[in-house]
Structures are given as structure tokens and as C-alpha cells.
Design an enzyme around this catalytic site. Structure first.
Site, PDB file in Angstrom:
ATOM      1  N   HIS A  84       0.826  -1.209   0.000  1.00  0.00           N
ATOM      2  CA  HIS A  84       0.000   0.000   0.000  1.00  0.00           C
ATOM      3  C   HIS A  84       0.863   1.263   0.000  1.00  0.00           C
ATOM      4  O   HIS A  84       0.681   2.161  -0.827  1.00  0.00           O
ATOM      5  CB  HIS A  84      -0.911  -0.033   1.237  1.00  0.00           C
ATOM      6  N   GLU A  85       1.813   1.321   0.943  1.00  0.00           N
ATOM      7  CA  GLU A  85       2.661   2.509   1.051  1.00  0.00           C
ATOM      8  C   GLU A  85       3.607   2.629  -0.134  1.00  0.00           C
ATOM      9  O   GLU A  85       3.859   3.736  -0.631  1.00  0.00           O
ATOM     10  CB  GLU A  85       3.453   2.468   2.361  1.00  0.00           C
ATOM     11  N   HIS A 119       1.768   4.215  -3.011  1.00  0.00           N
ATOM     12  CA  HIS A 119       1.711   5.684  -2.900  1.00  0.00           C
ATOM     13  C   HIS A 119       3.001   6.307  -3.414  1.00  0.00           C
ATOM     14  O   HIS A 119       2.980   7.263  -4.206  1.00  0.00           O
ATOM     15  CB  HIS A 119       1.514   6.102  -1.442  1.00  0.00           C
TER      16      HIS A 119
END
Length: 226
Positions: free
Chosen positions: A22-23, A26
Site C-alpha cells: 500500500h505505502e 503511494h
């Protein structure tokens, strides 16, 4: 007791993998759209140490498990400088969406793994204990990643939904939202714990009933050919 520990370990592994991807999503999206900050700080990485926030990733989930309520976690925020983005207003939304989108993709990967291990050829080749563990992990991986995706779409900081919503607000609506942001964490605690305890109304449960579980059931059905 052994089954409970095994289940917790599977959930912890699924959450960790989901948060790391997820990170990284980003950071990778920001880099692709013109801001190299997160990439230069090593945030495009599958190394959990690059993303772990001692409170949000470790302590908070442990406290929530101990309290017996819903569990959520968050990692260190990915640094994004909007002025470096090619189209700041549009790209801020795209960078924010990248995280939840990556978790939905991971849920689909989990469904693909479930389909593979449930196939007759693989089922016959694997020991029963290994097959059972892979099936259980696939189910866990699907629903954990869908939970991460939709939970992060809630429009309260530090969740991604806040960055997705803000560019569309103007004037009084934007000022009112900024005032609400100051109380984001207390609001989450009230919604997650106090509201269900006092009124029996579980807003997060209702939200997940309309998003996470139906989509998870569709992925599982497709994986198992139902």
C-alpha cells in the site's frame, strides 16, 4: 489455542504485506507523477522497516486486539510535495487512490492463489496440512486487503479518503472539513468502539457489509468456480 495463534499470525502477515505494498504504491505513484521525494527516501520498497510506524503499525493494533474491538493499523505517511506533481490537484487524488487500489489488486492475487491451490492437480500434490494452511491464508489475504482498501477510503486523516475528498471541496465546505479533521482520531475511536458499545450501531461493520464482504465473496466464488 494453537488455531487462534495460527490465525493471528496469518492475519498479521497479511496486514504487514498489505501495508507495505500500500505505502510503496503511494510512493511509486508520486514518483511516476513527478515527485521523487518518497522514492529518494526509500519508500518504494517491500522492506517493512521502511514503512513501519511504531505506534500505528505495532502498538495501536496490539492495544486494539487487547481491547477486543476492531483492529486497524497505519504506516508512516508517504511524503508527497504537491508542487512537484505535474498536475497537483489531479495527481494528489491519483497518489491517494494508488494505496487502496494496490490492496484490491492484492485481494485479486489472493483469489488467484486460492484458485490455484483449490485446483485438483495442486490439491492432490500437497500434504493436507499445507493445503489447508494455504487455503486459510488465501481467504485471510483476500479479506484483509479488501478491509485495508475500504477502511483507508474513509474520508478522515490519516486515511487516504481525506486526500481524495479535499480537492473536490471549496469554500465553506472545505473550511468545515478542516475543522472536522482536528478531531479525526477521536471520531474514529467513537465510531469503532463507543458507538457500537453504547447504541449497538456498528457503522464500520455496516460499511464493510456493503463493500468488503460482498466483493470478497465474489472473489472467492470466482476462485472456486462457484
Amino acid at each position: 489455542m494453537g488455531l487462534k495463534i495460527s490465525s493471528l499470525l496469518m492475519s498479521a502477515l497479511a496486514v504487514m504485506l498489505g501495508i507495505v505494498v500500500h505505502e510503496s504504491a503511494h510512493a511509486l505513484a508520486a514518483y511516476a507523477l513527478g515527485d521523487k521525494t518518497a522514492r529518494s527516501r526509500g519508500r518504494v520498497s517491500l522492506n517493512p522497516l521502511r514503512h513501519i510506524d511504531p505506534f500505528g503499525t505495532i502498538l495501536l493494533p496490539l492495544l486494539m486486539i487487547a481491547a477486543g474491538g476492531p483492529v486497524f493499523a497505519f504506516a508512516k505517511p508517504v511524503p508527497v510535495y504537491l508542487n512537484n506533481l505535474k498536475h497537483p490537484k489531479r495527481d494528489e487524488v491519483l497518489v491517494s487512490i494508488a494505496g487502496p487500489a494496490s490492496n484490491i489488486i492484492l485481494a485479486c492475487v489472493g483469489a488467484a492463489i486460492l484458485s490455484l491451490v483449490a485446483s485438483e492437480a495442486v490439491a492432490v500434490a500437497l500434504p493436507t496440512a499445507v493445503l489447508s494452511a494455504l487455503v486459510d491464508f488465501s481467504f485471510t489475504f483476500i479479506f484483509v486487503n479488501l478491509s485495508l482498501a475500504f477502511f483507508n477510503l474513509i474520508p478522515l486523516p490519516p486515511l487516504d479518503g481525506s486526500s481524495i475528498l479535499v480537492p473536490f471541496l471549496k469554500g465553506d465546505a472545505l473550511h468545515a472539513y478542516y475543522r472536522i479533521q482536528q478531531y479525526a482520531m477521536p471520531i474514529l475511536i467513537v465510531v469503532l468502539y463507543l458507538l457500537p458499545m453504547v447504541t449497538g450501531i456498528d457503522l464500520i461493520g455496516m460499511y464493510f457489509d456493503a463493500t468488503v464482504y460482498p466483493l470478497g465473496d465474489v472473489l472467492v466464488s470466482l476462485a472456486l468456480g462457484r
